[in-house]
Motif scaffolding. Sequence first.
Motif, mmCIF file in Angstrom:
data_model
loop_
_atom_site.group_PDB
_atom_site.id
_atom_site.type_symbol
_atom_site.label_atom_id
_atom_site.label_comp_id
_atom_site.label_asym_id
_atom_site.label_seq_id
_atom_site.Cartn_x
_atom_site.Cartn_y
_atom_site.Cartn_z
ATOM 1 N N PRO A 182 0.824 -1.209 0.000
ATOM 2 C CA PRO A 182 0.000 0.000 0.000
ATOM 3 C C PRO A 182 0.860 1.263 0.000
ATOM 4 O O PRO A 182 1.843 1.354 0.724
ATOM 5 N N ARG A 183 0.494 2.213 -0.793
ATOM 6 C CA ARG A 183 1.283 3.430 -0.972
ATOM 7 C C ARG A 183 1.369 4.221 0.326
ATOM 8 O O ARG A 183 0.377 4.480 0.992
ATOM 9 N N GLY A 184 2.576 4.564 0.707
ATOM 10 C CA GLY A 184 2.791 5.351 1.912
ATOM 11 C C GLY A 184 3.361 4.549 3.067
ATOM 12 O O GLY A 184 3.725 5.111 4.094
ATOM 13 N N GLN A 185 3.469 3.205 2.907
ATOM 14 C CA GLN A 185 3.883 2.399 4.038
ATOM 15 C C GLN A 185 5.293 2.744 4.514
ATOM 16 O O GLN A 185 5.611 2.540 5.686
ATOM 17 N N GLN A 186 6.144 3.271 3.625
ATOM 18 C CA GLN A 186 7.489 3.632 4.066
ATOM 19 C C GLN A 186 7.472 4.804 5.052
ATOM 20 O O GLN A 186 8.462 5.059 5.731
ATOM 21 N N PHE A 187 6.322 5.483 5.173
ATOM 22 C CA PHE A 187 6.217 6.619 6.084
ATOM 23 C C PHE A 187 5.431 6.292 7.358
ATOM 24 O O PHE A 187 5.365 7.124 8.258
ATOM 25 N N TYR A 188 4.821 5.112 7.416
ATOM 26 C CA TYR A 188 4.112 4.759 8.644
ATOM 27 C C TYR A 188 4.533 3.408 9.215
ATOM 28 O O TYR A 188 3.931 2.911 10.158
ATOM 29 N N LYS A 189 5.578 2.815 8.667
ATOM 30 C CA LYS A 189 6.167 1.622 9.274
ATOM 31 C C LYS A 189 7.587 1.950 9.731
ATOM 32 O O LYS A 189 8.333 2.638 9.020
ATOM 33 N N ASN A 190 7.937 1.460 10.934
ATOM 34 C CA ASN A 190 9.288 1.663 11.468
ATOM 35 C C ASN A 190 9.653 3.157 11.467
ATOM 36 O O ASN A 190 10.718 3.557 11.000
ATOM 37 N N GLY A 191 8.733 3.971 11.985
ATOM 38 C CA GLY A 191 8.864 5.418 11.923
ATOM 39 C C GLY A 191 9.963 5.996 12.793
ATOM 40 O O GLY A 191 10.653 5.277 13.529
ATOM 41 N N PRO A 192 10.152 7.316 12.752
ATOM 42 C CA PRO A 192 11.301 7.964 13.384
ATOM 43 C C PRO A 192 11.360 7.825 14.900
ATOM 44 O O PRO A 192 12.447 7.849 15.480
ATOM 45 N N ARG A 193 10.219 7.656 15.573
ATOM 46 C CA ARG A 193 10.235 7.556 17.037
ATOM 47 C C ARG A 193 9.888 6.148 17.536
ATOM 48 O O ARG A 193 9.665 5.956 18.727
ATOM 49 N N ILE A 194 9.871 5.169 16.643
ATOM 50 C CA ILE A 194 9.363 3.857 17.015
ATOM 51 C C ILE A 194 10.129 3.238 18.178
ATOM 52 O O ILE A 194 9.534 2.704 19.118
ATOM 53 N N HIS A 195 11.441 3.313 18.171
ATOM 54 C CA HIS A 195 12.216 2.665 19.233
ATOM 55 C C HIS A 195 12.078 3.416 20.558
ATOM 56 O O HIS A 195 11.972 2.803 21.623
ATOM 57 N N GLU A 196 12.029 4.717 20.481
ATOM 58 C CA GLU A 196 11.807 5.525 21.687
ATOM 59 C C GLU A 196 10.447 5.191 22.310
ATOM 60 O O GLU A 196 10.341 5.007 23.541
ATOM 61 N N LEU A 197 9.425 5.095 21.476
ATOM 62 C CA LEU A 197 8.085 4.804 21.985
ATOM 63 C C LEU A 197 7.993 3.396 22.563
ATOM 64 O O LEU A 197 7.350 3.178 23.596
ATOM 65 N N LEU A 198 8.635 2.441 21.921
ATOM 66 C CA LEU A 198 8.597 1.069 22.428
ATOM 67 C C LEU A 198 9.333 0.947 23.763
ATOM 68 O O LEU A 198 8.899 0.201 24.648
ATOM 69 N N ARG A 199 10.436 1.658 23.910
ATOM 70 C CA ARG A 199 11.158 1.603 25.188
ATOM 71 C C ARG A 199 10.322 2.223 26.296
ATOM 72 O O ARG A 199 10.283 1.718 27.425
ATOM 73 N N GLU A 200 9.646 3.325 25.996
ATOM 74 C CA GLU A 200 8.779 3.931 27.004
ATOM 75 C C GLU A 200 7.626 2.987 27.349
ATOM 76 O O GLU A 200 7.277 2.828 28.528
ATOM 77 N N LEU A 201 7.039 2.363 26.333
ATOM 78 C CA LEU A 201 5.959 1.406 26.559
ATOM 79 C C LEU A 201 6.427 0.277 27.473
ATOM 80 O O LEU A 201 5.727 -0.107 28.420
ATOM 81 N N HIS A 202 7.606 -0.246 27.217
ATOM 82 C CA HIS A 202 8.163 -1.298 28.065
ATOM 83 C C HIS A 202 8.387 -0.802 29.489
ATOM 84 O O HIS A 202 7.982 -1.453 30.468
ATOM 85 N N ASP A 203 9.022 0.352 29.633
ATOM 86 C CA ASP A 203 9.366 0.856 30.962
ATOM 87 C C ASP A 203 8.127 1.148 31.800
ATOM 88 O O ASP A 203 8.134 0.951 33.021
ATOM 89 N N GLU A 204 7.064 1.616 31.160
ATOM 90 C CA GLU A 204 5.863 2.013 31.895
ATOM 91 C C GLU A 204 4.893 0.857 32.156
ATOM 92 O O GLU A 204 3.983 1.000 32.973
ATOM 93 N N THR A 205 5.084 -0.261 31.461
ATOM 94 C CA THR A 205 4.124 -1.367 31.609
ATOM 95 C C THR A 205 4.827 -2.709 31.779
ATOM 96 O O THR A 205 5.030 -3.174 32.895
ATOM 97 N N PHE A 206 5.219 -3.335 30.684
ATOM 98 C CA PHE A 206 5.732 -4.699 30.709
ATOM 99 C C PHE A 206 6.923 -4.873 31.632
ATOM 100 O O PHE A 206 7.041 -5.875 32.332
ATOM 101 N N GLY A 207 7.826 -3.901 31.625
ATOM 102 C CA GLY A 207 9.035 -4.006 32.426
ATOM 103 C C GLY A 207 8.772 -4.030 33.917
ATOM 104 O O GLY A 207 9.642 -4.440 34.700
ATOM 105 N N ARG A 208 7.599 -3.594 34.324
ATOM 106 C CA ARG A 208 7.245 -3.582 35.747
ATOM 107 C C ARG A 208 6.610 -4.900 36.201
ATOM 108 O O ARG A 208 6.290 -5.056 37.375
ATOM 109 N N TYR A 209 6.426 -5.822 35.258
ATOM 110 C CA TYR A 209 5.830 -7.124 35.555
ATOM 111 C C TYR A 209 6.765 -8.208 34.996
ATOM 112 O O TYR A 209 6.621 -8.621 33.840
ATOM 113 N N PRO A 210 7.746 -8.648 35.798
ATOM 114 C CA PRO A 210 8.749 -9.603 35.305
ATOM 115 C C PRO A 210 8.104 -10.839 34.681
ATOM 116 O O PRO A 210 7.121 -11.386 35.193
ATOM 117 N N GLY A 211 8.655 -11.252 33.555
ATOM 118 C CA GLY A 211 8.147 -12.438 32.867
ATOM 119 C C GLY A 211 7.112 -12.158 31.805
ATOM 120 O O GLY A 211 6.696 -13.068 31.099
#
Length: 599
Positions: A235-264
């Motif tokens: 689909p046209r435009g996918q290079q601009f909405y997949k693996n975007g510029p803040r993706i890794h920053e957002l995933l690390r925050e998501l981990h730190d605020e949720t999953f990382g607080r529940y081991p396993g």
Amino acid sequence: MEAEREIAGEVERDQEEAYWKEGVLYQLYPPSFKDSDGDGWGDIGGMLEKVDYLAELGVSAVWIGPVCDSPMEDNGYDIRDYYKIHEAYGTMEQMEELIAKLHERGIKLIMDLVINHTSDEHEWFEQSRLSKDNPYRDYYIWRPAGEDGGPPNNWRSFSEELAWEFDERTGEYYLHIFDKKQPDLNWESEAMRRDIYRMITFWLDKGVDGFRLDAINMISKDPAFPNAPEDARHPRGQQFYKNGPRIHELLRELHDETFGRYPGTLTLGEAPTVTMEEVVRYTAPERKEMDMVLQMELIRLGKDFGDPWKIDPDWTPAMLKESIVRWHKEVFGRGSYALYLNTHDHPRMVGTLFGQRLDRQKGNSKGLNEAAAKAIGTFLHTLPGTPLVYQGEELGMPNANYRSPNDYRDKATVAAYKRLTGKGESHDDVLASLHARSRDGARSPMHWTRGEQAGFTTGTPWIPLNPEGREANAEDEQNDPLSVFNHYRRLIELRKQSPVPTRGDLIMVPLEDEWMFAYIRETEDERWLVLVNFSEQARECNINAEWAYLAKTEELLLGSWVGERSDLLDDRPFRLTEKGCRLHLLPYQSAVYRLPTQS
């Protein structure tokens, strides 16, 4: 004291994570798994009835598709209320009971987490569209018209329409990468992210053990929203909405605020269109973003990306081997991935093996189906990566070959039938394409018995039963030592008993025949040889002299072939010759041997 707790948590996580590396995950598609109340729709009550079945199979975790409240425009991937169970599935009390019963049997529960978008009936979106200054306006991606008065850019959605929908109330467009009733969330909004984190914590507090993160590499978009090149692949435009510029920053925050607080807690990301380096960045343990991504290449082999309803005429088994080797070489040991050969979004492999249109009009259809299912299972469970089994795969259920276009429920499938026949293609040719490519082929109800409605429901199923393959059912197969079910059960046991599948290196044995696979998995202490014939014909080929020692292999850990039910001689697959040896495999034969360790 806080530092000590963090260290203890990391140690506990290291111990807990072994279950998803050494075990097997099972995907359960809720509408089609088991109906407990006779309305023809699978539900949590049905899941509760089959907990012991899952325990007998031996899986380590069960991933259930979305069961939150939804208008069901996209089978639950359009969530209306994250805190409520959809009424057709049951109640929150049943969900809590399911978690507890699975835990009693040592099985983890993985939920589908859809956080790239919501339903347009979600309260956040209903508030967001009221006015430009509404507090929830920023929870979604709104933009004014472009310079030409039309959409902000030329991106297209996965439904092949423009990815922007005009809203008359405020005179602006909202972005929807999927259907127009699934508006994309704005991950640039801190307030929206905090609400998402609170919701995830709600489920973690209920005992959920992890999440399959739907479309997770699409949450970061290019903030400039540029036009896509006109010659870009659909689909046209996918290079601009997949693996975007803040993706890794957002995933690390998501981990730190949720999953990382529940081991396993396990996180399994759906991240299409990624490079090997991106997979490593997403899943390297030290980066704390996700635990695994779904390896989506294997399931797409044979698909013509120019026309999703056609088979790629240039596809060869060499592409399958290349994909396996590349993921092992570039990701295995650095990051982690889950492998699957069947899923709710793709046709079942039995009947459409990697794009082959298999002829079942001649010979032993049942025997071929069984052997093909076992070959698929042997292959999946002996590759590097964590196996993901889709419901019914462990029974050898074939792809549903519906006789009428009226039997299909998927919107894209129904639209394709109308479009293709409208262009002049014959009814029979289009139905054959739908059988080979529609995801409804994998969504037919589970076969629990040979009885009425295959034991799935006492009512009328929401989608017709598979008109073929009724002999593939759980009740018969659990009692049959040579069944596909028991073959899968033994594969899962082997994986738990040996470090080879989890940590072993991969060495491909070069073969002249492209449909025959031979590879070695080895650790310092143990070596396996795996053989698979992906053809419905017996095949043989020469092997170079350097591999002639394989002919001395004696310890068969697990094997299957078409003739096993007729007590045919288990022919040794290797023949020594003057120039090396020759490999001979029966139709869909597969085998796992233990090799002597090298001195």
